[in-house]
Design an enzyme around this catalytic site. Structure first.
Site, PDB file in Angstrom:
ATOM      1  N   GLU A 181       7.596  -7.320   8.756  1.00 45.46           N
ATOM      2  CA  GLU A 181       6.642  -6.681   7.824  1.00 45.46           C
ATOM      3  C   GLU A 181       7.100  -6.861   6.382  1.00 45.46           C
ATOM      4  O   GLU A 181       8.282  -7.082   6.124  1.00 45.46           O
ATOM      5  CB  GLU A 181       6.560  -5.176   8.119  1.00 45.46           C
ATOM      6  CG  GLU A 181       5.305  -4.724   8.827  1.00 45.46           C
ATOM      7  CD  GLU A 181       4.035  -4.756   7.962  1.00 45.46           C
ATOM      8  OE1 GLU A 181       3.982  -5.479   6.949  1.00 45.46           O
ATOM      9  OE2 GLU A 181       3.098  -4.046   8.326  1.00 45.46           O
ATOM     10  N   ASP A 182       6.176  -6.727   5.445  1.00 45.79           N
ATOM     11  CA  ASP A 182       6.540  -6.785   4.039  1.00 45.79           C
ATOM     12  C   ASP A 182       7.148  -5.457   3.587  1.00 45.79           C
ATOM     13  O   ASP A 182       8.175  -5.422   2.923  1.00 45.79           O
ATOM     14  CB  ASP A 182       5.338  -7.173   3.156  1.00 45.79           C
ATOM     15  CG  ASP A 182       4.119  -6.284   3.354  1.00 45.79           C
ATOM     16  OD1 ASP A 182       4.115  -5.407   4.254  1.00 45.79           O
ATOM     17  OD2 ASP A 182       3.150  -6.452   2.590  1.00 45.79           O
TER      18      ASP A 182
ATOM     19  N   ASP B 250       5.926   1.908   4.221  1.00 48.54           N
ATOM     20  CA  ASP B 250       5.656   2.936   3.213  1.00 48.54           C
ATOM     21  C   ASP B 250       5.611   4.289   3.942  1.00 48.54           C
ATOM     22  O   ASP B 250       6.650   4.901   4.152  1.00 48.54           O
ATOM     23  CB  ASP B 250       4.332   2.551   2.533  1.00 48.54           C
ATOM     24  CG  ASP B 250       4.022   3.355   1.301  1.00 48.54           C
ATOM     25  OD1 ASP B 250       4.813   3.332   0.360  1.00 48.54           O
ATOM     26  OD2 ASP B 250       2.969   4.017   1.280  1.00 48.54           O
TER      27      ASP B 250
ATOM     28  N   PHE C 101       4.852   1.712  -6.850  1.00 54.35           N
ATOM     29  CA  PHE C 101       4.039   0.624  -6.305  1.00 54.35           C
ATOM     30  C   PHE C 101       4.582  -0.702  -6.821  1.00 54.35           C
ATOM     31  O   PHE C 101       4.881  -0.852  -8.004  1.00 54.35           O
ATOM     32  CB  PHE C 101       2.575   0.798  -6.725  1.00 54.35           C
ATOM     33  CG  PHE C 101       1.678  -0.172  -6.033  1.00 54.35           C
ATOM     34  CD1 PHE C 101       1.233   0.076  -4.746  1.00 54.35           C
ATOM     35  CD2 PHE C 101       1.295  -1.355  -6.650  1.00 54.35           C
ATOM     36  CE1 PHE C 101       0.420  -0.833  -4.076  1.00 54.35           C
ATOM     37  CE2 PHE C 101       0.485  -2.273  -5.989  1.00 54.35           C
ATOM     38  CZ  PHE C 101       0.042  -2.007  -4.711  1.00 54.35           C
TER      39      PHE C 101
ATOM     40  N   ARG D 172       0.493 -12.008  -5.156  1.00 55.21           N
ATOM     41  CA  ARG D 172       1.325 -12.397  -4.006  1.00 55.21           C
ATOM     42  C   ARG D 172       2.203 -13.602  -4.333  1.00 55.21           C
ATOM     43  O   ARG D 172       3.235 -13.828  -3.716  1.00 55.21           O
ATOM     44  CB  ARG D 172       0.443 -12.762  -2.800  1.00 55.21           C
ATOM     45  CG  ARG D 172      -0.387 -11.613  -2.252  1.00 55.21           C
ATOM     46  CD  ARG D 172      -1.013 -12.014  -0.920  1.00 55.21           C
ATOM     47  NE  ARG D 172      -2.090 -11.122  -0.497  1.00 55.21           N
ATOM     48  CZ  ARG D 172      -1.908 -10.002   0.194  1.00 55.21           C
ATOM     49  NH1 ARG D 172      -0.689  -9.610   0.515  1.00 55.21           N
ATOM     50  NH2 ARG D 172      -2.941  -9.270   0.560  1.00 55.21           N
TER      51      ARG D 172
HETATM   52  P1  IMP Z   1       2.190   2.279   5.584  1.00 55.84           P
HETATM   53  O1  IMP Z   1       1.299   2.321   6.799  1.00 55.84           O
HETATM   54  O2  IMP Z   1       1.929   3.453   4.663  1.00 55.84           O
HETATM   55  O3  IMP Z   1       3.648   2.152   5.930  1.00 55.84           O
HETATM   56  O4  IMP Z   1       1.725   1.045   4.718  1.00 55.84           O
HETATM   57  C1  IMP Z   1       2.167  -0.222   4.935  1.00 55.84           C
HETATM   58  C2  IMP Z   1       1.279  -1.210   4.191  1.00 55.84           C
HETATM   59  O5  IMP Z   1       0.795  -0.709   2.931  1.00 55.84           O
HETATM   60  C3  IMP Z   1       2.089  -2.431   3.869  1.00 55.84           C
HETATM   61  O6  IMP Z   1       2.063  -3.380   4.922  1.00 55.84           O
HETATM   62  C4  IMP Z   1       1.430  -2.934   2.591  1.00 55.84           C
HETATM   63  O7  IMP Z   1       0.365  -3.810   2.923  1.00 55.84           O
HETATM   64  C5  IMP Z   1       0.881  -1.699   1.924  1.00 55.84           C
HETATM   65  N1  IMP Z   1       1.776  -1.209   0.839  1.00 55.84           N
HETATM   66  C6  IMP Z   1       2.523  -0.090   0.852  1.00 55.84           C
HETATM   67  N2  IMP Z   1       3.210   0.066  -0.304  1.00 55.84           N
HETATM   68  C7  IMP Z   1       2.895  -1.008  -1.080  1.00 55.84           C
HETATM   69  C8  IMP Z   1       3.312  -1.438  -2.398  1.00 55.84           C
HETATM   70  O8  IMP Z   1       4.110  -0.808  -3.113  1.00 55.84           O
HETATM   71  N3  IMP Z   1       2.775  -2.604  -2.840  1.00 55.84           N
HETATM   72  C9  IMP Z   1       1.903  -3.358  -2.092  1.00 55.84           C
HETATM   73  N4  IMP Z   1       1.497  -2.985  -0.858  1.00 55.84           N
HETATM   74  C10 IMP Z   1       1.992  -1.835  -0.340  1.00 55.84           C
END
Ligand code: IMP
Length: 178
Positions: A102-103, A106, A155, A168
């Site tokens: 995963e990238d 969060d 962010f 990106r």
């Molecule tokens: P989660 O379900 O809240 O853990 O969100 C994960 C997804 O939210 C990641 O795979 C990203 O696509 C997006 N995301 C969360 N934080 C950021 C950020 O700081 N920048 C860009 N995308 C983010």
């Protein structure tokens, strides 16, 4: 320090390319040690992980495979709210050692959903590898064995991560300026 403007937001350099590469290499070396002899299947989650996955794989030196999956959101019932479905798993996962790439983690809700969905396919083991983790934002308990970097709640964009689909392509990681 460089500043970039993407749509209505301004970002400044946060993690330079050279440091990202060091961290990605370190996490790949840990995977090389832990997954030796297991022929792991890396499942990279599109779109955000495409740059990380490409660099990570080139530091992997053990026999392994990579495939790509995508998450799509749809509106569930009023009680379940937004539900994310995993698409594109064409490989047999039964008995395989699977590493989700995963990238960023969060809140962790996306990853939790991935684990639930992929877990039903009975892999031999299921591991999390994320370029970035925001520990203070985590809402669920996750065992993130392979995290390249931990960051604060800001962010960020770049190195595959987007703001409204832009940014990106940036080689460094940038954080938003409030
Ligand atoms: P989660 O379900 O809240 O853990 O969100 C994960 C997804 O939210 C990641 O795979 C990203 O696509 C997006 N995301 C969360 N934080 C950021 C950020 O700081 N920048 C860009 N995308 C983010």
């Amino acid at each position: 320090m460089s500043i970039v403007k993407i749509k209505d937001k301004t970002f400044k350099t946060f993690i330079p390319e050279s440091e990202i590469q060091q961290r990605v290499k370190a996490v790949a070396e840990k995977l090389n040690r832990d997954m030796d002899g297991k022929n792991p299947l890396f499942l990279a989650v599109l779109n955000g992980s495409f740059v990380f996955a490409a660099d990570l794989m080139r530091y992997i030196t053990i026999p392994s495979e990579i495939s790509f999956v995508k998450l799509a959101s749809y509106q569930g019932t009023a009680s379940t709210g937004e539900v994310k479905e995993v698409f594109g798993v064409t490989e047999e996962l039964h008995g395989r050692h699977v590493v989700i790439v995963e990238d960023i983690v969060d809140t962790g809700l996306t990853m939790k959903r991935m684990l639930e969905t992929l877990g039903t396919r009975e892999p031999a083991s299921l591991h999390i590898c994320s370029l970035l983790v925001k520990p203070d934002k985590l809402q669920v308990s996750l065992d993130i064995e392979y995290a390249a970097m931990e960051i604060p709640n800001d962010f960020i964009v770049g190195y595959g991560l987007d703001y409204d689909q832009q940014g990106r392509n940036l080689r460094d990681i940038y954080r938003i300026i409030e």
